[in-house]
Scaffold this motif. Structure first.
Motif, mmCIF file in Angstrom:
data_model
loop_
_atom_site.group_PDB
_atom_site.id
_atom_site.type_symbol
_atom_site.label_atom_id
_atom_site.label_comp_id
_atom_site.label_asym_id
_atom_site.label_seq_id
_atom_site.Cartn_x
_atom_site.Cartn_y
_atom_site.Cartn_z
ATOM 1 N N VAL A 108 16.522 0.862 -3.616
ATOM 2 C CA VAL A 108 15.629 0.391 -4.659
ATOM 3 C C VAL A 108 16.212 0.815 -6.001
ATOM 4 O O VAL A 108 17.166 1.571 -6.089
ATOM 5 N N SER A 109 15.599 0.348 -7.080
ATOM 6 C CA SER A 109 16.196 0.502 -8.405
ATOM 7 C C SER A 109 16.264 1.945 -8.878
ATOM 8 O O SER A 109 16.999 2.266 -9.802
ATOM 9 N N THR A 110 15.497 2.847 -8.254
ATOM 10 C CA THR A 110 15.538 4.247 -8.649
ATOM 11 C C THR A 110 16.796 4.939 -8.181
ATOM 12 O O THR A 110 17.074 6.069 -8.567
ATOM 13 N N GLY A 111 17.569 4.301 -7.323
ATOM 14 C CA GLY A 111 18.743 4.930 -6.757
ATOM 15 C C GLY A 111 18.448 5.639 -5.451
ATOM 16 O O GLY A 111 19.345 6.132 -4.778
ATOM 17 N N THR A 112 17.175 5.724 -5.049
ATOM 18 C CA THR A 112 16.805 6.343 -3.789
ATOM 19 C C THR A 112 17.067 5.376 -2.645
ATOM 20 O O THR A 112 16.752 4.198 -2.738
ATOM 21 N N THR A 113 17.627 5.877 -1.569
ATOM 22 C CA THR A 113 17.911 5.045 -0.412
ATOM 23 C C THR A 113 16.850 5.283 0.651
ATOM 24 O O THR A 113 16.594 6.430 1.033
ATOM 25 N N LEU A 114 16.248 4.203 1.124
ATOM 26 C CA LEU A 114 15.284 4.290 2.203
ATOM 27 C C LEU A 114 15.978 3.927 3.506
ATOM 28 O O LEU A 114 16.643 2.905 3.608
ATOM 29 N N ASP A 115 15.804 4.779 4.481
ATOM 30 C CA ASP A 115 16.336 4.556 5.814
ATOM 31 C C ASP A 115 15.184 4.012 6.657
ATOM 32 O O ASP A 115 14.246 4.738 6.991
ATOM 33 N N THR B 200 7.276 7.040 -7.029
ATOM 34 C CA THR B 200 7.353 6.169 -8.199
ATOM 35 C C THR B 200 6.704 4.825 -7.901
ATOM 36 O O THR B 200 6.461 4.471 -6.748
ATOM 37 N N ASP B 201 6.450 4.045 -8.942
ATOM 38 C CA ASP B 201 5.901 2.710 -8.753
ATOM 39 C C ASP B 201 6.847 1.830 -7.944
ATOM 40 O O ASP B 201 6.415 1.027 -7.115
ATOM 41 N N GLU B 202 8.157 1.983 -8.194
ATOM 42 C CA GLU B 202 9.130 1.168 -7.465
ATOM 43 C C GLU B 202 9.138 1.497 -5.980
ATOM 44 O O GLU B 202 9.192 0.597 -5.133
ATOM 45 N N LEU B 203 9.061 2.790 -5.665
ATOM 46 C CA LEU B 203 9.042 3.186 -4.262
ATOM 47 C C LEU B 203 7.755 2.728 -3.584
ATOM 48 O O LEU B 203 7.772 2.291 -2.432
ATOM 49 N N PHE B 204 6.625 2.841 -4.297
ATOM 50 C CA PHE B 204 5.382 2.379 -3.690
ATOM 51 C C PHE B 204 5.439 0.879 -3.414
ATOM 52 O O PHE B 204 5.016 0.421 -2.346
ATOM 53 N N ALA B 205 5.973 0.108 -4.338
ATOM 54 C CA ALA B 205 6.083 -1.332 -4.124
ATOM 55 C C ALA B 205 6.937 -1.641 -2.897
ATOM 56 O O ALA B 205 6.637 -2.567 -2.129
ATOM 57 N N GLU B 206 7.989 -0.863 -2.695
ATOM 58 C CA GLU B 206 8.844 -1.067 -1.521
ATOM 59 C C GLU B 206 8.111 -0.695 -0.231
ATOM 60 O O GLU B 206 8.188 -1.402 0.778
ATOM 61 N N LEU B 207 7.364 0.408 -0.256
ATOM 62 C CA LEU B 207 6.576 0.799 0.918
ATOM 63 C C LEU B 207 5.515 -0.249 1.240
ATOM 64 O O LEU B 207 5.271 -0.567 2.411
ATOM 65 N N ALA C 272 -2.285 14.751 -3.152
ATOM 66 C CA ALA C 272 -1.254 13.713 -3.112
ATOM 67 C C ALA C 272 -1.581 12.646 -2.073
ATOM 68 O O ALA C 272 -1.289 11.457 -2.266
ATOM 69 N N HIS C 273 -2.177 13.064 -0.965
ATOM 70 C CA HIS C 273 -2.606 12.130 0.084
ATOM 71 C C HIS C 273 -3.617 11.126 -0.484
ATOM 72 O O HIS C 273 -3.491 9.910 -0.315
ATOM 73 N N VAL C 274 -4.605 11.640 -1.185
ATOM 74 C CA VAL C 274 -5.621 10.769 -1.781
ATOM 75 C C VAL C 274 -5.005 9.885 -2.862
ATOM 76 O O VAL C 274 -5.317 8.682 -2.955
ATOM 77 N N ALA C 275 -4.126 10.442 -3.670
ATOM 78 C CA ALA C 275 -3.482 9.661 -4.732
ATOM 79 C C ALA C 275 -2.660 8.518 -4.144
ATOM 80 O O ALA C 275 -2.647 7.403 -4.694
ATOM 81 N N PHE C 276 -1.977 8.760 -3.043
ATOM 82 C CA PHE C 276 -1.232 7.705 -2.364
ATOM 83 C C PHE C 276 -2.181 6.614 -1.894
ATOM 84 O O PHE C 276 -1.929 5.410 -2.076
ATOM 85 N N GLY C 277 -3.310 7.008 -1.319
ATOM 86 C CA GLY C 277 -4.288 6.019 -0.885
ATOM 87 C C GLY C 277 -4.815 5.168 -2.023
ATOM 88 O O GLY C 277 -4.990 3.958 -1.871
ATOM 89 N N ARG C 278 -5.037 5.771 -3.157
ATOM 90 C CA ARG C 278 -5.598 5.037 -4.297
ATOM 91 C C ARG C 278 -4.635 3.989 -4.844
ATOM 92 O O ARG C 278 -5.059 3.078 -5.557
ATOM 93 N N ARG C 279 -3.372 4.104 -4.532
ATOM 94 C CA ARG C 279 -2.436 3.053 -4.942
ATOM 95 C C ARG C 279 -2.727 1.739 -4.215
ATOM 96 O O ARG C 279 -2.411 0.662 -4.737
ATOM 97 N N PHE C 280 -3.301 1.816 -3.031
ATOM 98 C CA PHE C 280 -3.637 0.606 -2.267
ATOM 99 C C PHE C 280 -4.989 0.029 -2.673
ATOM 100 O O PHE C 280 -5.229 -1.170 -2.509
ATOM 101 N N GLY C 281 -5.896 0.867 -3.171
ATOM 102 C CA GLY C 281 -7.230 0.395 -3.522
ATOM 103 C C GLY C 281 -8.215 1.542 -3.549
ATOM 104 O O GLY C 281 -7.832 2.725 -3.548
ATOM 105 N N GLU C 282 -9.479 1.209 -3.547
ATOM 106 C CA GLU C 282 -10.533 2.223 -3.604
ATOM 107 C C GLU C 282 -10.601 2.994 -2.288
ATOM 108 O O GLU C 282 -10.587 2.413 -1.210
ATOM 109 N N VAL C 283 -10.681 4.318 -2.398
ATOM 110 C CA VAL C 283 -10.709 5.184 -1.226
ATOM 111 C C VAL C 283 -12.150 5.397 -0.770
ATOM 112 O O VAL C 283 -13.058 5.611 -1.580
#
Length: 289
Positions: free
Chosen positions: A3-10, A31-38, A60-71
């Motif tokens: 992805v554009s951040t330079g991080t490689t996902l296996d 990051t936003d880019e990594l979340f979009a890829e996930l 962090a668990h809850v914050a990750f969930g909130r990226r998808f929508g309302e928890v």
């Protein structure tokens, strides 16, 4: 996969039907880019396993969930102290559900996704299985698909005498992001198909349950402490294999849902003939799923 951040996902698919392990992600620094890829990988694989998240905090668990929508704040399952958005699933407190199901289909708007963080695993056993309900629908014969496209199903739960919920959803729903159709009935919560007689409904649902649980539609995941599973609740069922005795503990965040959409029903609800008694279908009594 880069992805554009330079991080490689296996990315490692775990079966031909669905599921993929994701290596090279830290969910506490997403990051936003990594979340979009996930998110893209989730839509493609239906369930993804982000490995090695031993340092994932509840916040962090809850914050990750909130990226998808309302928890969700679950109304009756035990919650993590200090973090009410997290449900605790503990095998020592009845947290074993060895029945194929899709989460909370008895709601008018069932959850779109769940995020489960395994914090304690047994040394042997305790796997979870998922099924690809899009693939199930696509491998039914054309006449059966045509019939199912015109039906709805009633989904019900009852917990003691204090909580009951009931919803009617299409037997086949259309995914709002991918456009794929999937079978949308399950053993734990689907009561009956109201357009059919009781005997017809029972026979059809039994066939659909058994067909959808075929091994060709499934993946099976062997947990390690720290793994995080994210599954698309709109197109999967899952089953917690109850083959262990040591403690198993998970923390789950659930993302509030959309309203399942499909083809409009082509028939009215079944009405028994005069003098004929119509026995209602079963109602589930589930203390902890």
């Amino acid at each position: 996969m880069s992805v554009s951040t330079g991080t490689t996902l296996d990315v490692r698919p775990i079966s031909g039907a669905l599921g993929a392990e994701i290596h090279g992600v830290d969910l506490t620094n997403l990051t936003d880019e990594l979340f979009a890829e996930l998110h893209r990988l989730l839509l493609r694989h239906q369930v993804i396993f982000v490995v090695g998240q031993t340092g994932l905090t509840p916040e962090a668990h809850v914050a990750f969930g909130r990226r998808f929508g309302e928890v969700e704040l679950h109304p009756y399952l035990p919650r993590l102290e200090g973090t009410p958005e997290i449900v605790v699933i503990d095998s020592e407190s009845g947290g074993k559900v060895d029945v194929w199901h899709t989460d909370m289909t008895f709601h008018q708007s069932p959850p779109i996704a769940s995020i489960l963080h395994l914090v304690k695993t047994p040394s042997v056993g305790g796997d979870t299985m998922w099924t690809n309900q899009c693939l199930v629908y696509e491998q039914l014969s054309a006449p059966i698909r045509q019939l199912l496209d015109g039906l709805t199903a009633i989904h019900v739960i009852r917990i003691g005498n204090e909580f009951t919920s009931r919803a009617e959803h299409p037997v086949v729903r259309t995914h709002p992001e991918t456009g794929r159709r999937s079978l949308y009935v399950n053993r734990l919560f689907t009561s009956h198909i109201p357009q059919l007689s009781r005997n017809e409904s029972d026979a059809l649902l039994q066939y659909l349950f058994e067909f959808s649980e075929g091994p060709q539609f499934t993946c099976r995941y062997r947990w390690r402490a720290g793994d995080v599973a994210v599954w698309d609740n709109r197109v999967t069922q899952h089953y917690a294999v109850n083959d262990y005795v040591e403690p198993r503990r998970g923390q789950r965040v659930t993302i509030l849902g959309d309203h399942p959409e499909g083809e409009p029903p082509r028939w009215e609800h079944y009405q028994a003939a005069p003098g004929q008694r119509y026995w209602p279908a079963r109602v589930n009594a589930v203390e902890n799923y």
